[in-house]
Design an enzyme around this catalytic site. Structure first.
Site, mmCIF file in Angstrom:
data_model
loop_
_atom_site.group_PDB
_atom_site.id
_atom_site.type_symbol
_atom_site.label_atom_id
_atom_site.label_comp_id
_atom_site.label_asym_id
_atom_site.label_seq_id
_atom_site.Cartn_x
_atom_site.Cartn_y
_atom_site.Cartn_z
ATOM 1 N N GLN A 192 -6.844 8.003 -3.900
ATOM 2 C CA GLN A 192 -5.770 6.858 -3.863
ATOM 3 C C GLN A 192 -5.673 6.412 -5.027
ATOM 4 O OE1 GLN A 192 -6.629 6.635 0.902
ATOM 5 N NE2 GLN A 192 -4.298 5.830 0.389
ATOM 6 N N PHE A 223 -4.930 9.105 4.188
ATOM 7 C CA PHE A 223 -4.265 8.282 5.289
ATOM 8 C C PHE A 223 -6.157 6.601 5.519
ATOM 9 C CE2 PHE A 223 -4.757 13.333 6.657
ATOM 10 C CZ PHE A 223 -3.536 13.202 7.306
ATOM 11 N N GLU A 227 -8.410 5.449 0.024
ATOM 12 C CA GLU A 227 -8.437 4.487 -0.864
ATOM 13 C C GLU A 227 -9.413 4.087 -1.926
ATOM 14 O OE1 GLU A 227 -6.381 1.466 1.058
ATOM 15 O OE2 GLU A 227 -7.021 -0.387 0.001
ATOM 16 N N ARG A 305 -6.068 -7.857 7.461
ATOM 17 C CA ARG A 305 -4.867 -7.936 8.005
ATOM 18 C C ARG A 305 -4.446 -7.671 10.308
ATOM 19 N NH1 ARG A 305 0.061 -4.921 7.310
ATOM 20 N NH2 ARG A 305 -0.498 -4.531 5.111
ATOM 21 N N ARG A 337 -5.103 4.735 7.791
ATOM 22 C CA ARG A 337 -3.946 4.073 8.095
ATOM 23 C C ARG A 337 -3.847 2.532 9.663
ATOM 24 N NH1 ARG A 337 -0.293 9.486 9.281
ATOM 25 N NH2 ARG A 337 2.055 8.698 8.803
ATOM 26 N N PHE A 339 -4.590 -0.383 9.132
ATOM 27 C CA PHE A 339 -6.007 -0.996 8.434
ATOM 28 C C PHE A 339 -5.975 -2.152 9.078
ATOM 29 C CE2 PHE A 339 -6.688 -3.350 3.891
ATOM 30 C CZ PHE A 339 -7.018 -2.723 3.737
ATOM 31 N N THR A 435 -2.408 -7.552 1.983
ATOM 32 C CA THR A 435 -2.384 -8.645 2.153
ATOM 33 C C THR A 435 -3.202 -9.037 0.731
ATOM 34 O OG1 THR A 435 -4.336 -8.277 3.543
ATOM 35 C CG2 THR A 435 -2.335 -7.973 4.452
ATOM 36 N N ALA A 504 -1.008 0.350 2.062
ATOM 37 C CA ALA A 504 -0.535 0.018 2.929
ATOM 38 C C ALA A 504 0.716 0.454 2.817
ATOM 39 C CB ALA A 504 -0.716 -1.936 1.541
ATOM 40 N N GLU A 707 2.485 3.403 7.805
ATOM 41 C CA GLU A 707 1.680 3.222 8.722
ATOM 42 C C GLU A 707 1.899 2.694 10.267
ATOM 43 O OE1 GLU A 707 -0.331 0.045 5.614
ATOM 44 O OE2 GLU A 707 -1.895 1.695 6.752
HETATM 45 N N1 LUZ Z 1 -4.823 -1.895 1.748
HETATM 46 C C1 LUZ Z 1 -5.006 -3.366 1.198
HETATM 47 C C2 LUZ Z 1 -4.188 -1.493 2.627
HETATM 48 O O1 LUZ Z 1 -5.492 -3.133 -0.029
HETATM 49 N N2 LUZ Z 1 -4.836 -3.926 1.578
HETATM 50 C C3 LUZ Z 1 -3.873 -4.124 2.687
HETATM 51 O O2 LUZ Z 1 -3.093 -5.248 2.804
HETATM 52 C C4 LUZ Z 1 -3.761 -3.035 3.048
HETATM 53 N N3 LUZ Z 1 -2.695 -2.571 4.055
HETATM 54 C C5 LUZ Z 1 -2.904 -1.278 4.310
HETATM 55 C C6 LUZ Z 1 -2.948 -0.605 4.407
HETATM 56 N N4 LUZ Z 1 -4.184 -0.479 2.968
HETATM 57 MO MO1 MOS Z 2 -4.451 2.842 3.437
HETATM 58 S S1 MOS Z 2 -5.323 2.121 5.338
HETATM 59 O O1 MOS Z 2 -5.065 3.595 1.872
HETATM 60 O O2 MOS Z 2 -2.834 2.488 2.868
#
Ligand code: LUZ
Ligand code: MOS
Length: 755
Positions: A192, A223, A227, A305, A337, A339, A435, A504, A707
């Protein structure tokens, strides 16, 4: 409605994933050697038998790393390959490179390693007591909780636990690295976050980012699991490719992927909730113990989060939330998903359930009375910009006649002894934006070719969520041409640089805005050329279905002709669009600000049927009113709601990550880790759109959808609890998700005189 552009390729098996890329001659295959104990010093390792094994070319260890042995995404606390200690089962120690995947695997058994075991911690509360934290705790506060509790009519305390979750993307972690001329290296990665891979490869190999090209066509699911957790495997392939000057492929077997890769964080939490006599929640105090695993990974962001979603969709004037990220000897837990949001919401919903049971009112009554309204302030300072929480609640009652549904369930239960039904309502409010404000930016590179076809590239990664389809819709709309004339290129760090991960839920918003900015620039130039050709003002020129016209002169200029003319006039037909979300900010010193571009709201009604002899249950029916804004592709968006709902139900009901006290994952295969299949899907899912205008900061006012709907799945937990208590009103099961059939059975026959 535009279909997902990948659907026919997926159906025919023609879509290309990393493992489908045709291999170059001489390609080698890498398999990681993983730690088999959760915490130990390595006394000795002997690779000589493995190195002499048939087909093995080399075994790479930390000693082979030319740059830094460091891959931590946020905190520098994670090595690529273990040096003298291991901290979790599945931690990579070495990489075996062989002519084939199977020869590399065979050699795994020929490595002789001796460990001296150290103390193993798996429980987050134990870790906290021993001072084992990954980073300092954070506290978000609003109002004055202690004072507010003193004035409350009702005050209740409890504990709520939620388990982890395996991502189970269909495509396991995969990468293919090709050493090119000079220092250049190209990596295909199922990630990702292509930029994270690029940056980390450069750091570990001692190269610059411009030496490293990362390319991503699509992922077979992610999901959140890719990331930042895709990075390590891509770096390993790159390390081997660079040392051996050969292409190297590393595709994890499912068993290795499940053991070694991170999952949703398990949380254990303590709460205290206070209500006044009108059932308004006045105070809420909560402590979260996040099980972070052995290294920080994305835990700081996930913990943050959690602290933003303390109160879900409710307005609570006095709150105090503290979160600890606890260091344990389990694999690093990571993005999944939601987070950290789902974990927070489970606790407030548990607190409300406990209050309702103690006071003797419907849980939904307390929920409804406390929904957040326009201009109420979230506990972190941002003002609520709509009444969508209440609107979605009201609409679900009205459109689905929830009152009659509930009466039917009551009637059923009074007529039935061993089969009981239960229901729940589950409102959701989820903030959209990374965030971490600096991450809220994206770019797109658009080329209009001389023949009128369009090619473009963004930082967004397609992982099945349909972002490429949405982005193509945007480009087609911006130029008013047929989508057939548009191609979206793979995501590539040489075309679009410094990208945030696609995460996110912001992939379409951020990258889509960048696409629109780039397309509008080119279109403006084309409008000027058209005005010249049509002898009109640029403002009078209209683009409609590939034809360019003005009111006065409406024929004769096709899109193709216009582009060709512009090219001959030496007009710039390429553009890079850059977008950074305006208005948002957050101050970590005061824990106050306006971190989210907007919030997504919705409400779900869930009913379950429970066999009170066996504990076996089924989710019967889910009805959802969801805030899509002004959806730009309702087919894709409803697909996201359905998928997220199912994933949320799985997390809350049957997916149980069990570890033993030696840190070994017991649920390490699909025969032991149960995910929902078609038979456990609800018989009926109805999704209605909430009529809202949609915010400007959402792409074409179409709200982020990846999400937020996952958290509707939490409704399944409370519907089951309701069914259990209709059978045995004395039962007060612990708030301990997932509510597996085994736990349900125990709860049905629990006699609780204790409290
Ligand atoms: N990833 C991230 C996320 O790096 N920051 C976030 O705030 C976030 N929120 C949801 C899913 N992935
Ligand atoms: Mo995320 S939990 O890689 O939006």
């Amino acid at each position: 409605m535009m279909k997902n552009i990948d659907s026919s390729g997926h159906l025919r098996g023609e879509s290309i994933y990393v493992d489908d890329i045709r291999e170059l001659g001489g390609t080698l295959h890498a398999v990681p050697f993983l730690a088999d104990v959760a915490h130990a010093s390595i006394l000795s390792i002997d690779y000589s038998r493995a190195k002499n094994s048939k087909g093995v070319i080399d075994v790479l260890t930390a000693g082979d790393i030319p740059g830094e042995n460091q891959i931590g995404g946020i905190i520098n606390d994670e090595v690529l390959l273990a040096e003298d200690k291991v901290h979790f089962i599945g931690q990579p120690i070495a990489i075996i490179v062989a002519n084939s995947h199977y020869e590399a695997r065979e050699a795994l058994h020929l490595i002789d390693i001796e460990y001296q075991e150290l103390e193993i911690i798996t429980d987050p509360r134990t870790a906290k007591e021993k001072g084992s934290l990954l980073f300092p705790a954070r506290t978000f506060k609003s109002g004055d909780v202690d004072k507010a509790f003193a004035d409350c009519e009702y005050v209740f305390s409890g504990k709520a636990d939620s388990g982890g979750q395996e991502h189970l993307y269909i495509e396991t972690h995969a990468s293919y690295a090709i050493q090119l001329e000079r220092d250049n290296i190209k990596i295909y990665s199922s990630t990702q976050g292509p930029t994270a891979v690029q940056k980390t490869v450069a750091q570990v190999l001692g190269l610059s980012m411009n030496d490293v090209e990362v390319d991503v066509t699509r992922l077979g699911g992610a999901f959140g699991g890719k990331e930042d957790q895709a990075t390590a495997w891509a770096v390993m392939a790159a390390l081997a490719a660079r040392k051996l000057r050969k292409p190297v492929k590393l595709v994890l077997d499912r068993a290795d992927d499940i053991i070694a890769s991170g999952k949703r964080h398990p949380y254990s939490s303590d709460f205290k909730i206070g209500l006044d006599k009108n059932l308004k929640i006045k105070a809420y105090k909560v402590t979260y113990y996040q099980n972070g695993g052995a290294v920080a990974d994305l835990s700081p962001a996930i913990l943050e989060r959690t602290l933003f979603h303390v109160a879900n969709s409710y307005f609570i004037p006095n709150t105090e939330a503290t979160a600890y990220s606890c260091k344990t000897n389990l694999h690093p837990f990571t993005a999944f998903r939601g987070f950290g949001g789902p974990q927070a919401m489970f606790v407030i919903e548990s607190a409300i359930a406990l209050s309702a049971e103690m006071i003797g009112v419907e849980r939904s009554l307390i929920q409804e009375k406390n929904l957040i309204r326009k201009n109420d302030r979230f506990h972190y300072g941002q003002s609520c910009d709509s009444n969508n929480a209440i609107k979605s609640w009201d609409k679900i009652y009205e459109k689905f006649d929830i009152i009659s549904e509930i009466q039917r369930i009551r009637k059923f239960n009074s007529d039935s002894v061993f089969i009981k039904k239960g229901f729940s309502l589950m409102p959701v409010c989820f903030g959209i934006s990374f965030t971490k404000t600096p991450m809220t930016q994206a770019r797109a590179m658009v080329h209009v070719y001389q023949d009128g076809s369009v090619g473009f590239s963004t930082g967004a990664v397609e992982m099945g969520q349909g972002v490429n389809t949405k982005l193509m819709q945007l480009a087609a709309k911006a130029f008013s041409i047929d989508i057939q004339r548009i191609k979206i290129e793979s995501t590539n760090t040489s075309r679009v640089a410094n990208t945030s991960p696609t995460a996110a839920s912001t992939g379409a918003d951020l990258n889509g805005k960048a696409v629109l900015i780039a397309c509008r620039e080119i279109r403006k130039r084309l409008e000027e050329v058209a005005a010249e050709v049509l002898e009109a003002d640029a403002g009078e020129v209209a683009f409609v279905d590939g034809e360019i016209s003005t009111i006065r002169k409406n024929r004769g200029l096709s899109w193709e002709k216009l582009v060709e003319t512009a090219f001959l006039k030496r007009v710039k037909l390429s553009e890079i669009g850059h977008y950074a979300t305006p208005l948002i900010h957050f101050d970590k010193n005061t824990e106050r600000g306006h971190p989210f571009a907007y919030h997504v709201y919705g409400t779900a009604y869930t009913s379950v049927v429970l066999d009170c002899v066996s504990g076996v249950y089924k989710v019967e029916d889910v009805k959802i009113v969801h805030d899509f804004g002004n959806s730009m592709n309702i087919g894709i968006d409803k697909g996201q709601v359905e998928g997220a709902l199912m994933q949320g139900i799985g997390w809350m009901t049957m997916e149980e990550l069990k570890y033993d006290d030696r840190g070994r994952l017991l649920a390490d295969s699909l025969s032991k880790y149960k995910v929902p299949d078609i038979f456990s899907a609800p018989e009926k899912v109805d999704i209605l759109e909430l009529e809202t205008e949609g915010p400007e900061l959402a792409i074409l006012k179409s709200k982020a959808v990846g999400e937020p709907p996952l958290m509707y799945g939490i409704g399944a937990y409370f519907a089951l609890r309701d069914a259990v208590r209709s059978f045995n009103p004395a039962s007060k099961p612990d708030f301990d998700a997932p509510f597996t059939a085994e736990k349900t059975l125990l709860a049905l026959y629990a006699v609780r005189n204790k409290k």
